[in-house]
Design a protein around this motif. Structure first.
Motif, PDB file in Angstrom:
ATOM      1  N   GLY A  49       0.785  -1.213   0.000  1.00  8.20           N
ATOM      2  CA  GLY A  49       0.000   0.000   0.000  1.00  8.20           C
ATOM      3  C   GLY A  49       0.821   1.269   0.000  1.00  8.20           C
ATOM      4  O   GLY A  49       2.031   1.263   0.222  1.00  8.20           O
ATOM      5  N   ASN A  50       0.117   2.392  -0.249  1.00 13.66           N
ATOM      6  CA  ASN A  50       0.764   3.708  -0.152  1.00 13.66           C
ATOM      7  C   ASN A  50       0.120   4.596   0.908  1.00 13.66           C
ATOM      8  O   ASN A  50       0.697   5.625   1.272  1.00 13.66           O
TER       9      ASN A  50
ATOM     10  N   ARG B 222       6.360  18.457  -7.191  1.00 19.22           N
ATOM     11  CA  ARG B 222       7.534  18.622  -6.336  1.00 19.22           C
ATOM     12  C   ARG B 222       7.297  18.102  -4.921  1.00 19.22           C
ATOM     13  O   ARG B 222       8.198  17.507  -4.321  1.00 19.22           O
ATOM     14  N   THR B 223       6.113  18.291  -4.356  1.00 22.00           N
ATOM     15  CA  THR B 223       5.874  17.767  -3.010  1.00 22.00           C
ATOM     16  C   THR B 223       5.715  16.255  -3.032  1.00 22.00           C
ATOM     17  O   THR B 223       6.058  15.572  -2.058  1.00 22.00           O
ATOM     18  N   VAL B 224       5.195  15.704  -4.145  1.00 19.96           N
ATOM     19  CA  VAL B 224       5.098  14.252  -4.274  1.00 19.96           C
ATOM     20  C   VAL B 224       6.492  13.640  -4.289  1.00 19.96           C
ATOM     21  O   VAL B 224       6.720  12.568  -3.717  1.00 19.96           O
ATOM     22  N   ALA B 225       7.428  14.307  -4.940  1.00 22.16           N
ATOM     23  CA  ALA B 225       8.803  13.802  -4.983  1.00 22.16           C
ATOM     24  C   ALA B 225       9.383  13.704  -3.577  1.00 22.16           C
ATOM     25  O   ALA B 225      10.050  12.716  -3.232  1.00 22.16           O
ATOM     26  N   ASP B 226       9.122  14.708  -2.750  1.00 17.59           N
ATOM     27  CA  ASP B 226       9.615  14.676  -1.368  1.00 17.59           C
ATOM     28  C   ASP B 226       8.967  13.532  -0.588  1.00 17.59           C
ATOM     29  O   ASP B 226       9.633  12.807   0.158  1.00 17.59           O
ATOM     30  N   TRP B 227       7.651  13.378  -0.752  1.00 16.90           N
ATOM     31  CA  TRP B 227       6.924  12.319  -0.046  1.00 16.90           C
ATOM     32  C   TRP B 227       7.406  10.945  -0.491  1.00 16.90           C
ATOM     33  O   TRP B 227       7.629  10.047   0.341  1.00 16.90           O
ATOM     34  N   ALA B 228       7.592  10.752  -1.782  1.00 18.76           N
ATOM     35  CA  ALA B 228       8.048   9.458  -2.293  1.00 18.76           C
ATOM     36  C   ALA B 228       9.418   9.104  -1.726  1.00 18.76           C
ATOM     37  O   ALA B 228       9.675   7.950  -1.351  1.00 18.76           O
TER      38      ALA B 228
ATOM     39  N   ARG C 250       4.173   1.778  -9.077  1.00 22.74           N
ATOM     40  CA  ARG C 250       5.403   1.631  -8.304  1.00 22.74           C
ATOM     41  C   ARG C 250       6.503   0.927  -9.091  1.00 22.74           C
ATOM     42  O   ARG C 250       7.690   1.182  -8.905  1.00 22.74           O
ATOM     43  N   ARG C 251       6.110   0.041 -10.002  1.00 23.08           N
ATOM     44  CA  ARG C 251       7.099  -0.733 -10.750  1.00 23.08           C
ATOM     45  C   ARG C 251       7.395  -0.147 -12.133  1.00 23.08           C
ATOM     46  O   ARG C 251       8.531  -0.257 -12.615  1.00 23.08           O
ATOM     47  N   ASP C 252       6.386   0.457 -12.778  1.00 21.19           N
ATOM     48  CA  ASP C 252       6.531   0.809 -14.197  1.00 21.19           C
ATOM     49  C   ASP C 252       6.302   2.283 -14.517  1.00 21.19           C
ATOM     50  O   ASP C 252       6.320   2.657 -15.689  1.00 21.19           O
ATOM     51  N   ALA C 253       6.096   3.132 -13.512  1.00 20.05           N
ATOM     52  CA  ALA C 253       5.809   4.543 -13.792  1.00 20.05           C
ATOM     53  C   ALA C 253       6.521   5.472 -12.822  1.00 20.05           C
ATOM     54  O   ALA C 253       5.994   6.507 -12.441  1.00 20.05           O
ATOM     55  N   VAL C 254       7.738   5.106 -12.433  1.00 25.97           N
ATOM     56  CA  VAL C 254       8.527   5.937 -11.527  1.00 25.97           C
ATOM     57  C   VAL C 254       9.384   6.898 -12.347  1.00 25.97           C
ATOM     58  O   VAL C 254      10.156   6.476 -13.215  1.00 25.97           O
ATOM     59  N   MET C 255       9.229   8.175 -12.053  1.00 28.85           N
ATOM     60  CA  MET C 255      10.035   9.199 -12.708  1.00 28.85           C
ATOM     61  C   MET C 255      11.355   9.338 -11.948  1.00 28.85           C
ATOM     62  O   MET C 255      11.424   9.973 -10.893  1.00 28.85           O
ATOM     63  N   THR C 256      12.385   8.722 -12.479  1.00 33.13           N
ATOM     64  CA  THR C 256      13.707   8.771 -11.856  1.00 33.13           C
ATOM     65  C   THR C 256      14.276  10.190 -11.968  1.00 33.13           C
ATOM     66  O   THR C 256      13.750  11.024 -12.720  1.00 33.13           O
ATOM     67  N   PRO C 257      15.348  10.495 -11.246  1.00 37.54           N
ATOM     68  CA  PRO C 257      15.971  11.811 -11.423  1.00 37.54           C
ATOM     69  C   PRO C 257      16.309  12.123 -12.873  1.00 37.54           C
ATOM     70  O   PRO C 257      16.142  13.265 -13.319  1.00 37.54           O
TER      71      PRO C 257
ATOM     72  N   LEU D 266      10.945   5.068  -3.188  1.00 41.44           N
ATOM     73  CA  LEU D 266      11.158   4.877  -4.621  1.00 41.44           C
ATOM     74  C   LEU D 266      12.332   5.732  -5.103  1.00 41.44           C
ATOM     75  O   LEU D 266      12.718   6.713  -4.471  1.00 41.44           O
ATOM     76  N   SER D 267      12.843   5.373  -6.269  1.00 41.51           N
ATOM     77  CA  SER D 267      13.962   6.128  -6.849  1.00 41.51           C
ATOM     78  C   SER D 267      13.445   7.309  -7.655  1.00 41.51           C
ATOM     79  O   SER D 267      13.883   7.580  -8.772  1.00 41.51           O
ATOM     80  N   GLY D 268      12.503   8.042  -7.093  1.00 42.06           N
ATOM     81  CA  GLY D 268      11.832   9.145  -7.771  1.00 42.06           C
ATOM     82  C   GLY D 268      10.368   9.116  -7.384  1.00 42.06           C
ATOM     83  O   GLY D 268       9.950   8.310  -6.549  1.00 42.06           O
ATOM     84  N   TYR D 269       9.557   9.989  -7.991  1.00 38.52           N
ATOM     85  CA  TYR D 269       8.118   9.955  -7.718  1.00 38.52           C
ATOM     86  C   TYR D 269       7.426   9.142  -8.801  1.00 38.52           C
ATOM     87  O   TYR D 269       7.867   9.100  -9.952  1.00 38.52           O
ATOM     88  N   ASP D 270       6.326   8.487  -8.423  1.00 42.51           N
ATOM     89  CA  ASP D 270       5.603   7.675  -9.393  1.00 42.51           C
ATOM     90  C   ASP D 270       4.346   8.390  -9.852  1.00 42.51           C
ATOM     91  O   ASP D 270       3.888   9.353  -9.221  1.00 42.51           O
ATOM     92  N   LEU D 271       3.776   7.933 -10.959  1.00 47.38           N
ATOM     93  CA  LEU D 271       2.653   8.602 -11.614  1.00 47.38           C
ATOM     94  C   LEU D 271       1.500   7.615 -11.822  1.00 47.38           C
ATOM     95  O   LEU D 271       1.255   7.141 -12.939  1.00 47.38           O
ATOM     96  N   PRO D 272       0.755   7.304 -10.755  1.00 44.23           N
ATOM     97  CA  PRO D 272      -0.310   6.308 -10.884  1.00 44.23           C
ATOM     98  C   PRO D 272      -1.434   6.716 -11.824  1.00 44.23           C
ATOM     99  O   PRO D 272      -1.899   5.897 -12.629  1.00 44.23           O
TER     100      PRO D 272
END
Length: 312
Positions: A157-158, A224-230, A195-202, A236-242
């Motif tokens: 879960g998230n 930008r706040t999602v990146a901090d939370w992720a 979480r597996r296929d839609a993570v925006m890496t740096p 995760l290695s970045g923020y994801d885009l569900p």
């Protein structure tokens, strides 16, 4: 182009999904309906109007829906998306305003005017759709297909140990939808896919930022706040885009690399609230849902970059 109705609780990833729907050249958005979830209802509506304006589609009508879950108090995700749902950027007010017709009426009436033609994509809690189903049990069959960003099929879960936010926020609504669904009519794309296929890496974030177009800048900044939370919560290695990956599957179903048909229910109790109950036994009831389990990550990201590179 695919005629679409989009139901959203417009936070920052919903905003990017609306860009895909409205500016990719693949979708023809006929209406957007809003629901409380990531943010309170008025904020979700404001953000939908801003997103459509950014995508060059201020003409798309936006309709407000339910301001709270079916039986529970509203719990938002503003700690993830910012108080304004868009990274607390201080975005100016949109030029347009919401229409008078209620979102639930839109969900009921639109497919009656165009039976079998419209695709419905839900990006937030399923409150609006459940309310519509309580008035028309056969509603799902009136759409060409219904895609929902909902659940976590691997029970990772998230918002809790085992639940994804949209289902957790209104599990009673999710159950109403599941009880009316069939796998030929309804597809869920869960947080496990994101979480597996839609993570925006740096590197992905830098590529998006360097595009420099209004849509790319918008998509980058609102998250930008999602990146901090992720970074702090999900690891995760970045923020994801569900929501964008769910929208991408609706627009291009061939992006789904792995699917599963299963019988799915949802837990309502406090300890497991919002957890999917997936019965994979040979003796399980007949499947009621198609679950997307994996998506072509490269193709999804290319669609995102191509859309954001364009000028609305």
């Amino acid at each position: 182009m695919l005629p679409l109705i989009v139901d959203t609780d417009t936070g920052s990833d919903d905003a990017v999904a609306l860009l895909l729907a409205a500016a990719s050249g693949l979708g023809d958005v006929r209406a957007v309906t809003t629901v409380a979830g990531n943010v309170p209802l008025p904020t979700a509506t404001r953000n939908a109007l801003i997103s459509l304006q950014t995508a060059g589609r201020p003409d798309v009508p936006v309709h407000e829906g339910c301001e709270s879950p079916m039986t529970r108090a509203l719990s938002t995700a503003q700690h993830v998306h910012g108080q304004d749902g868009m990274g607390d950027l201080g975005l100016p007010d949109p030029l347009g305003a919401a229409e008078r017709e209620h979102a639930v009426d839109v969900l009921l009436n639109a497919p009656r005017r165009l039976p079998g033609k419209l695709t419905l994509v839900t990006l937030g809690p399923l409150t609006n759709l459940a309310a519509a189903l309580l008035r028309d049990r056969d509603l799902l069959s009136r759409y060409r297909h219904v895609y929902c960003m909902a659940g976590a099929a691997d029970l990772w879960g998230n918002v809790s140990a085992t639940a994804e936010f949209n289902v957790w926020a209104d599990p009673e609504a999710a159950r109403v939808v599941l009880q009316a669904a069939t796998p030929d009519q309804v597809t869920w794309i869960g947080w496990d896919v994101s979480r597996r296929d839609a993570v925006m890496t740096p590197a992905d974030q830098l590529r998006l930022e360097r595009l420099g177009t209004p849509m790319a800048t918008f998509a980058h900044r609102v998250n930008r706040t999602v990146a901090d939370w992720a970074r702090d919560v999900t690891g995760l290695s970045g923020y994801d885009l569900p929501d964008p990956v769910a929208m991408a599957v609706a627009l291009r179903p061939e992006l789904a690399a792995e699917r599963e048909r299963a019988y799915v229910d949802v837990a309502l109790g406090d300890e497991t609230r919002g957890q999917l109950i997936i019965d994979r036994r040979r003796s399980a009831p007949a499947p009621n849902l198609t679950l997307v389990r994996r998506v072509d990550e490269t193709a999804f990201k290319q669609l995102l970059f191509d859309t954001c590179e364009g000028q609305p």
